[in-house]
Design an enzyme around this catalytic site. Structure first.
Site, PDB file in Angstrom:
ATOM      1  N   HIS A   6       0.828  -1.207   0.000  1.00 62.61           N
ATOM      2  CA  HIS A   6       0.000   0.000   0.000  1.00 62.61           C
ATOM      3  C   HIS A   6       0.867   1.264   0.000  1.00 62.61           C
ATOM      4  O   HIS A   6       0.707   2.144  -0.846  1.00 62.61           O
ATOM      5  CB  HIS A   6      -0.935  -0.005   1.211  1.00 62.61           C
ATOM      6  CG  HIS A   6      -1.806   1.212   1.308  1.00 62.61           C
ATOM      7  ND1 HIS A   6      -2.925   1.372   0.531  1.00 62.61           N
ATOM      8  CD2 HIS A   6      -1.699   2.336   2.068  1.00 62.61           C
ATOM      9  CE1 HIS A   6      -3.477   2.549   0.826  1.00 62.61           C
ATOM     10  NE2 HIS A   6      -2.755   3.149   1.756  1.00 62.61           N
ATOM     11  N   HIS A  10       1.952   4.364  -3.037  1.00 61.59           N
ATOM     12  CA  HIS A  10       2.018   5.824  -2.900  1.00 61.59           C
ATOM     13  C   HIS A  10       3.372   6.348  -3.377  1.00 61.59           C
ATOM     14  O   HIS A  10       3.460   7.382  -4.036  1.00 61.59           O
ATOM     15  CB  HIS A  10       1.794   6.234  -1.439  1.00 61.59           C
ATOM     16  CG  HIS A  10       0.360   6.161  -1.015  1.00 61.59           C
ATOM     17  ND1 HIS A  10      -0.613   6.974  -1.542  1.00 61.59           N
ATOM     18  CD2 HIS A  10      -0.264   5.369  -0.112  1.00 61.59           C
ATOM     19  CE1 HIS A  10      -1.777   6.684  -0.984  1.00 61.59           C
ATOM     20  NE2 HIS A  10      -1.587   5.703  -0.111  1.00 61.59           N
ATOM     21  N   CYS A  45      12.256   4.526   3.730  1.00 65.64           N
ATOM     22  CA  CYS A  45      12.441   5.120   2.403  1.00 65.64           C
ATOM     23  C   CYS A  45      12.462   4.014   1.356  1.00 65.64           C
ATOM     24  O   CYS A  45      13.296   3.105   1.432  1.00 65.64           O
ATOM     25  CB  CYS A  45      13.757   5.905   2.353  1.00 65.64           C
ATOM     26  SG  CYS A  45      14.125   6.557   0.709  1.00 65.64           S
ATOM     27  N   CYS A  48      15.700   4.141  -1.088  1.00 66.85           N
ATOM     28  CA  CYS A  48      16.900   3.525  -0.492  1.00 66.85           C
ATOM     29  C   CYS A  48      16.633   2.085  -0.072  1.00 66.85           C
ATOM     30  O   CYS A  48      17.563   1.340   0.215  1.00 66.85           O
ATOM     31  CB  CYS A  48      17.353   4.313   0.733  1.00 66.85           C
ATOM     32  SG  CYS A  48      17.755   6.030   0.381  1.00 66.85           S
ATOM     33  N   CYS A 118      13.103  -9.432  10.773  1.00 69.80           N
ATOM     34  CA  CYS A 118      12.175 -10.288  10.013  1.00 69.80           C
ATOM     35  C   CYS A 118      12.893 -11.535   9.491  1.00 69.80           C
ATOM     36  O   CYS A 118      12.275 -12.587   9.339  1.00 69.80           O
ATOM     37  CB  CYS A 118      11.542  -9.517   8.857  1.00 69.80           C
ATOM     38  SG  CYS A 118      12.734  -8.746   7.738  1.00 69.80           S
ATOM     39  N   HIS A 421      12.497  -7.394   2.903  1.00 61.15           N
ATOM     40  CA  HIS A 421      11.680  -7.904   4.005  1.00 61.15           C
ATOM     41  C   HIS A 421      11.450  -9.397   3.819  1.00 61.15           C
ATOM     42  O   HIS A 421      11.272  -9.863   2.688  1.00 61.15           O
ATOM     43  CB  HIS A 421      10.341  -7.148   3.999  1.00 61.15           C
ATOM     44  CG  HIS A 421       9.426  -7.519   5.118  1.00 61.15           C
ATOM     45  ND1 HIS A 421       9.801  -7.447   6.442  1.00 61.15           N
ATOM     46  CD2 HIS A 421       8.135  -7.975   5.110  1.00 61.15           C
ATOM     47  CE1 HIS A 421       8.774  -7.833   7.207  1.00 61.15           C
ATOM     48  NE2 HIS A 421       7.759  -8.157   6.415  1.00 61.15           N
TER      49      HIS A 421
END
EC number: 3.4.19.12
Length: 470
Positions: A6, A10, A45, A48, A118, A421
């Site tokens: 999501h 953007h 960010c 990056c 993670c 991630h």
């Protein structure tokens, strides 16, 4: 950040106007669209592909944090109460699902992200869903009950004590016990992470780490500690940090067997043939997992629409690993008959299959200056992975002893090994779950097979069920 995409959407939308008119190189460099998590106030960010730890000269990031905190604190008591009730109800509702018409509790528990952890969470959730492995640790008595001299006293997670007094096995056991207990809130693996910092210096700090590397170190250190008894890790083991992988491999054959080698341990036969005199050399190598290359002909396919050309399958990766190959000039083989280094061929056979077959797809490759990610989709089966054709002596194995069913998948989202991630998919009592740090959601097989797998955990099939093969 990645899974639902999501906030990333953007960011991508914000980039479009920039391409419509020219900007100087200096202006282009400063355009970094960032987003903030309204719960933890961490700033991220996408350009990056990393968390933002610094601030602007005017301290704008901190001002936004303070503004959000003030809004939270100034809310009317009734509003805060309503919000808390809403969160509790939504949390409760998300823990319930319908199975065969009746409502049942979703007993899966998430793991809190302690700051780019993670990679650890995805591995822990995967291992917790390998029943045989997980049950062994969960059934161990607590460390204070095992150690007669200090019975009733905690001998772990004490920051004032030395390295000898931490127990990876104990903290791993406690973490596994905390998962699948039906808790409404995510479990924080702080104690385990502290022990990881103590005995695995490579993982100190809060930067992103490689999940496969962490898994190898974790299994190796669990194996070493289990061999040395339950009274904590000895100093000599900690000093073996740089040689832990080779030490573990040696232990698989010469050392005492542990639950790690009993479940994940297999044996490869490495055949090398001299192309000049034909001398054959055979070597047996124990393994806890197999690292498979994604064949080069599939690596350039980075687009979502992959209809053009053949699709890469797990069989392609396994075949590439076991096929006969000629070693290049940098890998010349020292032939004992020729008494010098000669051109040769190499081939792998699997002499002994493990109970749990862990397959690592090599998605990260070093180029001259940076490490690139191979984003190719690799098709893999959920059931009936047949390993018979890769065995050295397939005739000695039973009809179903070479069949494996998928238990868990670790996925890396993002572009680089030092960023991105990790999440995991795992099967528990016939249902598939998606583990994304604190969030656990019920999912389906169709979603799992679409994942771009990084690590696959296959469990040896015990009972006869199904006949579908790879």
């Amino acid at each position: 950040r990645y899974v639902n995409g999501h906030a990333k959407k953007h960011y991508e939308d914000a980039q479009i106007p920039m391409t419509n008119h020219k900007k100087t190189e200096k202006q282009e460099k400063v355009q970094h669209t960032v987003c903030m998590d309204c719960s933890s106030y961490s700033t991220y960010c996408y350009r990056c592909d990393d968390f933002v730890v610094n601030d602007t000269k005017l301290g704008l990031v901190q001002k936004v944090r303070e503004h959000l905190q003030n809004l939270e604190n100034s809310a009317f008591p009734s509003e805060r109460h309503r919000k808390r009730k809403l969160l509790e109800n939504s949390s409760l509702n998300s823990k319930l699902l319908k199975v065969n018409g009746s409502t049942t509790a979703l007993c899966a528990t998430g793991l809190r992200n302690l700051g780019n952890t993670c990679f650890m969470n995805a591995i822990l959730q995967s291992l917790s869903n390998i029943q045989q492995f997980c049950c062994y640790f969960k059934e161990l008595p607590a460390v204070e009950l095992r150690n007669g001299k200090t019975a009733g006293r905690r001998t772990y997670h004490t920051r004032s004590q030395g390295d000898n007094n931490v127990s990876l096995v104990e903290e791993f056991r406690k973490t596994l016990c905390a998962l699948w207990q039906g808790s409404q809130t995510a479990f924080s693996p702080e104690s385990l992470f502290y022990v990881v910092w103590k005995i695995m210096p490579n993982f100190r700090g809060y930067q992103q780490q490689d999940a496969h590397e962490f898994m190898r170190y974790l299994l190796d250190h669990l194996h070493l500690e289990l061999q040395g008894g339950f009274n904590g890790v000895s100093r000599s083991v900690i000093l073996q940090e740089n040689s832990s992988l080779s030490a573990s491999n040696k232990c698989c054959i010469n050392g005492a067997s542990t639950v790690v080698t009993a479940i994940f341990g297999g044996i490869l036969q490495n055949e090398v043939n001299c192309l000049i005199c034909g001398t054959e050399s055979r070597k047996f190598d124990p393994f806890l997992d197999l690292s498979l290359d994604i064949p080069s002909q599939f690596r350039n396919k980075r687009t979502k629409n992959q209809e053009s050309g053949p699709m890469c399958t797990l069989r392609d990766c396994l075949r590439s690993f076991t096929d006969l190959e000629e070693l290049d000039e940098t890998e010349l083989y020292m032939c004992h008959k020729c008494k010098k280094k000669q051109k040769s061929t190499k081939k792998f056979w699997i002499q002994k299959l493990p109970k749990v077959l862990c397959l690592h797809l090599k998605r990260f490759h070093w180029t001259a200056y940076l490490r690139n990610k191979v984003d190719t989709y690799v098709e893999f089966p959920l059931r009936g992975l047949d390993m018979k054709c890769y065995l050295l002596e397939p005739e000695n194995s039973g009809p179903e002893s070479c069949l494996y069913d998928l238990a868990a998948v670790v996925v890396h989202h993002g572009s680089g090994v030092g960023s991105g991630h990790y999440t995991a998919y795992a099967a528990h009592e016939g249902r598939w779950f998606h583990f994304n740090d604190s969030t656990v959601t019920l999912t389906d097989e169709e979603t799992v097979v679409k994942a771009k797998a990084y690590i696959l955990f296959y469990v040896e099939r015990q009972a006869k069920s199904g006949s579908d093969k790879l």
